[in-house]
Design an enzyme around this catalytic site. Structure first.
Site, PDB file in Angstrom:
ATOM      1  N   ASP A 102     -20.060  83.616  44.502  1.00  0.00           N
ATOM      2  CA  ASP A 102     -20.818  84.861  44.583  1.00  0.00           C
ATOM      3  C   ASP A 102     -22.113  84.565  45.354  1.00  0.00           C
ATOM      4  O   ASP A 102     -22.111  84.553  46.576  1.00  0.00           O
ATOM      5  CB  ASP A 102     -21.063  85.329  43.144  1.00  0.00           C
ATOM      6  CG  ASP A 102     -21.693  86.699  43.068  1.00  0.00           C
ATOM      7  OD1 ASP A 102     -21.644  87.429  44.051  1.00  0.00           O
ATOM      8  OD2 ASP A 102     -22.243  87.036  41.995  1.00  0.00           O
TER       9      ASP A 102
ATOM     10  N   GLU B 173     -12.756  76.285  42.620  1.00  0.00           N
ATOM     11  CA  GLU B 173     -13.617  77.305  42.015  1.00  0.00           C
ATOM     12  C   GLU B 173     -12.856  78.614  41.857  1.00  0.00           C
ATOM     13  O   GLU B 173     -11.955  78.907  42.636  1.00  0.00           O
ATOM     14  CB  GLU B 173     -14.836  77.550  42.920  1.00  0.00           C
ATOM     15  CG  GLU B 173     -16.125  76.926  42.421  1.00  0.00           C
ATOM     16  CD  GLU B 173     -16.689  77.566  41.152  1.00  0.00           C
ATOM     17  OE1 GLU B 173     -15.950  78.214  40.383  1.00  0.00           O
ATOM     18  OE2 GLU B 173     -17.891  77.403  40.932  1.00  0.00           O
TER      19      GLU B 173
ATOM     20  N   ASP C 166     -13.908  86.387  33.384  1.00  0.00           N
ATOM     21  CA  ASP C 166     -14.146  87.104  32.129  1.00  0.00           C
ATOM     22  C   ASP C 166     -15.195  88.201  32.247  1.00  0.00           C
ATOM     23  O   ASP C 166     -15.982  88.248  33.191  1.00  0.00           O
ATOM     24  CB  ASP C 166     -14.630  86.121  31.054  1.00  0.00           C
ATOM     25  CG  ASP C 166     -16.096  85.723  31.266  1.00  0.00           C
ATOM     26  OD1 ASP C 166     -16.429  85.305  32.397  1.00  0.00           O
ATOM     27  OD2 ASP C 166     -16.898  85.860  30.327  1.00  0.00           O
TER      28      ASP C 166
HETATM   29  P1  5GP Z   1     -22.615  82.035  41.906  1.00  0.00           P
HETATM   30  O1  5GP Z   1     -23.409  80.853  41.449  1.00  0.00           O
HETATM   31  O2  5GP Z   1     -21.799  81.789  43.146  1.00  0.00           O
HETATM   32  O3  5GP Z   1     -23.471  83.276  42.034  1.00  0.00           O
HETATM   33  O4  5GP Z   1     -21.666  82.434  40.727  1.00  0.00           O
HETATM   34  C1  5GP Z   1     -20.563  81.759  40.390  1.00  0.00           C
HETATM   35  C2  5GP Z   1     -20.135  82.134  39.002  1.00  0.00           C
HETATM   36  O5  5GP Z   1     -20.556  83.453  38.615  1.00  0.00           O
HETATM   37  C3  5GP Z   1     -18.631  82.163  38.940  1.00  0.00           C
HETATM   38  O6  5GP Z   1     -18.097  80.879  38.705  1.00  0.00           O
HETATM   39  C4  5GP Z   1     -18.381  83.156  37.824  1.00  0.00           C
HETATM   40  O7  5GP Z   1     -18.458  82.501  36.587  1.00  0.00           O
HETATM   41  C5  5GP Z   1     -19.537  84.135  37.933  1.00  0.00           C
HETATM   42  N1  5GP Z   1     -19.145  85.341  38.707  1.00  0.00           N
HETATM   43  C6  5GP Z   1     -19.550  85.693  39.928  1.00  0.00           C
HETATM   44  N2  5GP Z   1     -18.972  86.843  40.327  1.00  0.00           N
HETATM   45  C7  5GP Z   1     -18.168  87.219  39.313  1.00  0.00           C
HETATM   46  C8  5GP Z   1     -17.267  88.339  39.117  1.00  0.00           C
HETATM   47  O8  5GP Z   1     -17.070  89.223  39.964  1.00  0.00           O
HETATM   48  N3  5GP Z   1     -16.600  88.375  37.930  1.00  0.00           N
HETATM   49  C9  5GP Z   1     -16.752  87.427  36.959  1.00  0.00           C
HETATM   50  N4  5GP Z   1     -16.052  87.569  35.843  1.00  0.00           N
HETATM   51  N5  5GP Z   1     -17.583  86.367  37.103  1.00  0.00           N
HETATM   52  C10 5GP Z   1     -18.272  86.264  38.278  1.00  0.00           C
END
Ligand code: 5GP
Length: 187
Positions: free
Chosen positions: A108, A104, A164
């Site tokens: 987040d 991954e 991105d």
């Molecule tokens: P989660 O499901 O863990 O909240 O989010 C995962 C996805 O959110 C990551 O694979 C990514 O695509 C996006 N994401 C989370 N934090 C960031 C960040 O700081 N920058 C960017 N560009 N994408 C993020």
């Protein structure tokens, strides 16, 4: 607004190219030792994990298979917390009986990965572990057992090295934080 000068849009550089390359090489050594004697299947999640997987696979000395998935979160207030994920691209081949390592870009809230772990776990791999380049534990909503972490970073929105903003900045060799004007002027 995004300018044509990607570097000019970056405020702070959080992780330099050298730091990233050194850490990815370390992860490769550790993973090669942990799985010694076993072939490994890396499953990466497009698009953000692409540079990470490309570098990580070349720092692993074991026989490696790769497969790619693409997922997107359902937009909308109710789905934000439900963690419902839509599969845009599924695995190309079966992972049954294989040692699988998910690569991954960033964790987040953990909702995407939580879904993926359940989804891939249902395909009966011999083992299923997680490797993430970046971890933002501050915003975690679900507990995720992360086996390999490149860097733990503060709760900031970062771009570069695959990550991105509006589909741009993925080709930067480092990870940085966008200047506030880049967001505000586009709204
Ligand atoms: P989660 O499901 O863990 O909240 O989010 C995962 C996805 O959110 C990551 O694979 C990514 O695509 C996006 N994401 C989370 N934090 C960031 C960040 O700081 N920058 C960017 N560009 N994408 C993020």
């Amino acid at each position: 607004m995004t300018t044509m000068d990607l570097r000019a849009d970056i405020g702070e550089i959080l992780l330099t190219e050298a730091q990233i390359q050194a850490r990815v090489a370390d992860l490769g050594v550790q993973i090669s030792a942990d799985y010694a004697g076993r072939p490994l299947t890396l499953v990466s999640v497009l698009k953000g994990s692409l540079p990470f997987m490309a570098d990580l696979m070349r720092s692993i000395t074991l026989p490696v298979r790769i497969d790619l998935m693409e997922v997107s979160s359902y937009s909308g207030a109710t789905t934000e917390s439900s963690g419902l994920v839509r599969i845009l691209k599924d695995l190309s081949s079966s992972i049954e009986g294989e040692d699988v390592l998910i690569c991954e870009d960033i964790i987040d809230t953990g909702l995407t990965l939580n879904y993926l772990v359940r989804y891939l776990g249902g395909k009966k791999p011999a083992s299923l572990r997680i490797c993430t380049l970046l971890d933002k534990p501050a915003r975690r909503l679900v507990e995720i057992p992360v086996d390999y972490t490149g860097f733990t970073i503060p709760d900031q929105f970062v771009v570069g090295y695959g990550l991105d903003y509006g589909e741009l900045y993925r080709n930067l060799r480092y990870v940085g934080v966008l200047r506030p004007e880049v967001y505000t002027e586009s709204e």
